[in-house]
Design an enzyme around this catalytic site. Sequence first.
Site, mmCIF file in Angstrom:
data_model
loop_
_atom_site.group_PDB
_atom_site.id
_atom_site.type_symbol
_atom_site.label_atom_id
_atom_site.label_comp_id
_atom_site.label_asym_id
_atom_site.label_seq_id
_atom_site.Cartn_x
_atom_site.Cartn_y
_atom_site.Cartn_z
ATOM 1 N N THR A 226 0.851 -1.193 0.000
ATOM 2 C CA THR A 226 0.000 0.000 0.000
ATOM 3 C C THR A 226 0.890 1.248 0.000
ATOM 4 O O THR A 226 0.652 2.195 -0.764
ATOM 5 C CB THR A 226 -0.927 -0.005 1.233
ATOM 6 O OG1 THR A 226 -1.717 -1.195 1.193
ATOM 7 C CG2 THR A 226 -1.834 1.206 1.268
ATOM 8 N N ASN B 280 -6.428 -9.584 -7.485
ATOM 9 C CA ASN B 280 -6.414 -10.357 -6.245
ATOM 10 C C ASN B 280 -7.752 -10.997 -5.907
ATOM 11 O O ASN B 280 -7.818 -11.867 -5.058
ATOM 12 C CB ASN B 280 -5.976 -9.461 -5.077
ATOM 13 C CG ASN B 280 -6.791 -8.200 -4.997
ATOM 14 O OD1 ASN B 280 -6.799 -7.408 -5.937
ATOM 15 N ND2 ASN B 280 -7.488 -7.998 -3.910
ATOM 16 N N GLN C 27 0.284 -9.745 -6.411
ATOM 17 C CA GLN C 27 -0.140 -11.157 -6.510
ATOM 18 C C GLN C 27 0.749 -11.978 -7.434
ATOM 19 O O GLN C 27 0.533 -13.176 -7.595
ATOM 20 C CB GLN C 27 -1.609 -11.239 -6.977
ATOM 21 C CG GLN C 27 -2.605 -10.658 -5.979
ATOM 22 C CD GLN C 27 -2.722 -11.462 -4.677
ATOM 23 O OE1 GLN C 27 -2.382 -12.650 -4.620
ATOM 24 N NE2 GLN C 27 -3.204 -10.820 -3.610
ATOM 25 N N SER D 139 4.805 -7.292 -1.810
ATOM 26 C CA SER D 139 4.585 -7.350 -0.368
ATOM 27 C C SER D 139 4.970 -8.745 0.123
ATOM 28 O O SER D 139 4.438 -9.742 -0.374
ATOM 29 C CB SER D 139 3.111 -7.078 -0.094
ATOM 30 O OG SER D 139 2.894 -6.963 1.288
ATOM 31 N N ALA D 140 5.894 -8.802 1.101
ATOM 32 C CA ALA D 140 6.473 -10.091 1.503
ATOM 33 C C ALA D 140 5.452 -11.102 2.019
ATOM 34 O O ALA D 140 5.605 -12.305 1.816
ATOM 35 C CB ALA D 140 7.536 -9.852 2.576
ATOM 36 N N HIS D 141 4.393 -10.598 2.671
ATOM 37 C CA HIS D 141 3.472 -11.567 3.294
ATOM 38 C C HIS D 141 2.615 -12.317 2.281
ATOM 39 O O HIS D 141 1.863 -13.227 2.635
ATOM 40 C CB HIS D 141 2.609 -10.896 4.377
ATOM 41 C CG HIS D 141 1.541 -9.968 3.886
ATOM 42 N ND1 HIS D 141 0.224 -10.326 3.871
ATOM 43 C CD2 HIS D 141 1.593 -8.703 3.412
ATOM 44 C CE1 HIS D 141 -0.508 -9.307 3.418
ATOM 45 N NE2 HIS D 141 0.299 -8.309 3.140
ATOM 46 N N THR E 288 13.965 4.640 9.692
ATOM 47 C CA THR E 288 14.843 3.505 9.994
ATOM 48 C C THR E 288 14.268 2.221 9.396
ATOM 49 O O THR E 288 13.073 1.944 9.524
ATOM 50 C CB THR E 288 15.020 3.361 11.522
ATOM 51 O OG1 THR E 288 15.540 4.601 12.008
ATOM 52 C CG2 THR E 288 15.980 2.239 11.874
ATOM 53 N N CYS F 206 -23.195 -7.245 -3.882
ATOM 54 C CA CYS F 206 -24.313 -6.470 -3.330
ATOM 55 C C CYS F 206 -23.848 -5.070 -2.950
ATOM 56 O O CYS F 206 -22.691 -4.862 -2.609
ATOM 57 C CB CYS F 206 -24.916 -7.171 -2.131
ATOM 58 S SG CYS F 206 -23.899 -7.083 -0.685
HETATM 59 N N1 PLP Z 1 -2.398 -4.809 -4.033
HETATM 60 C C1 PLP Z 1 -2.933 -6.032 -4.142
HETATM 61 C C2 PLP Z 1 -3.256 -6.574 -5.493
HETATM 62 C C3 PLP Z 1 -3.170 -6.806 -2.999
HETATM 63 O O1 PLP Z 1 -3.706 -8.018 -3.115
HETATM 64 C C4 PLP Z 1 -2.862 -6.242 -1.726
HETATM 65 C C5 PLP Z 1 -3.166 -7.000 -0.496
HETATM 66 O O2 PLP Z 1 -4.174 -7.676 -0.395
HETATM 67 C C6 PLP Z 1 -2.285 -4.969 -1.678
HETATM 68 C C7 PLP Z 1 -2.074 -4.276 -2.831
HETATM 69 C C8 PLP Z 1 -1.912 -4.348 -0.362
HETATM 70 O O3 PLP Z 1 -0.780 -4.990 0.157
HETATM 71 P P1 PLP Z 1 -0.219 -4.673 1.617
HETATM 72 O O4 PLP Z 1 -0.990 -5.509 2.561
HETATM 73 O O5 PLP Z 1 1.216 -5.081 1.590
HETATM 74 O O6 PLP Z 1 -0.375 -3.213 1.839
#
Ligand code: PLP
Length: 378
Positions: A71, A150, A178, A198-200, A236, A328
Amino acid sequence: MNIYFDNAATTPMDSLVVESMLPYFTTFFGNPSSIHKKGREVRAKIEQARKQVAKSLNALPSEIFFTSCATEGNNTILKSVVESHQIQHVISSPLEHYAVLNVLQILEKKGHIQLHFVKHNTKGELDLIHLKELLETYSHTLVSIMHANNEVGNLNPIQEIAGLCKEYQAFFHSDTVQTIGHYQLDVKKMGIDALVGSAHKFHGPKGVGVMYISSESHLNPLFYGGTQERGFRAGTENVAGIIGLTKALEIAYSDLENDKDAIFTLKKYMIEQLKICIPNIAFNGNSENLEKSLYSIVSISLPPIKNSGMLLFNLDLYNISISGGSACSSGAQTGSHVLQALNDTEKKDRPVIRCSFSKYNTKEEIDYFIEKLALLYK
Ligand code: PLP
């Protein structure tokens, strides 16, 4: 059985990643900006990590910036490009993640840009002829199109889009959250000016991300402070996070083809079994199209059911963690903006679930899931 089918939301961390991070909470605790030994040893590790990430994306180390999440990466790039290049017209799509969509809409609301959406069909396929028309109409633009969606898993023809951007000298940013760690990305071959990860999302830690920004971009920072990340991203560094991200990416790319094949087989099996076991099932976007969608996501449009609002809850009771999504637009739940934008009337008012897999999932888990889902339809 405990089943986790929500890997597009986040992935469990690989134990080797956890292990790689631990010394950075203890032994290597120095501030990488300190000039003494404790600082310098950590600085060296960060720069080594940067080189490794750069290599895996075919970028230069100077083109890699670590962030707190995707983000932040999307916000930084979009706002910086608009400001630094005095961009007035931005081209994107309503199918983007809110981390892109909301920034662009705010920039438009503030009168900084005019936002133009590329047309798409009910499957979410972007109309590249329309993109070309937009690029012809508006010069000096920023284009932001995600690599893969996503929610429904659609893969966009990123190289083709990059080619059009090059032809019309538009800056091309892509949210590759993704796909990074799931596909081999070569930023030079793809022709992307900037991307984020994004690492997670690839078995790394939460709270750390990465941006690639081409050396030709010449962007001003989003916020100001110290000289970290060559002054482009002050603050940092999340050292353990950076090490974890790098290790997770290394693992992801070390056996990519095998992992990909295994997950792809699961997805194919899930689609086949769903068609057999649940009558009148359908799939959203290009989810069912194995070539045009992520190998890890299936977005399922289920037949209407009484108490559909309880569907996820009931699956949760069976220890199945899964995401929902509905088009919806009334009541407390606003629904999925992606499904709303697809406006696929045939699937309107049907419950939607998204299954997203990882290398840790198995065929037995799919059997269990389908058995329980079928029970809810009895
Ligand atoms: N963009 C996409 C396509 C995502 O799937 C996500 C997370 O679901 C994000 C951005 C946001 O990632 P982060 O959680 O690292 O901010």
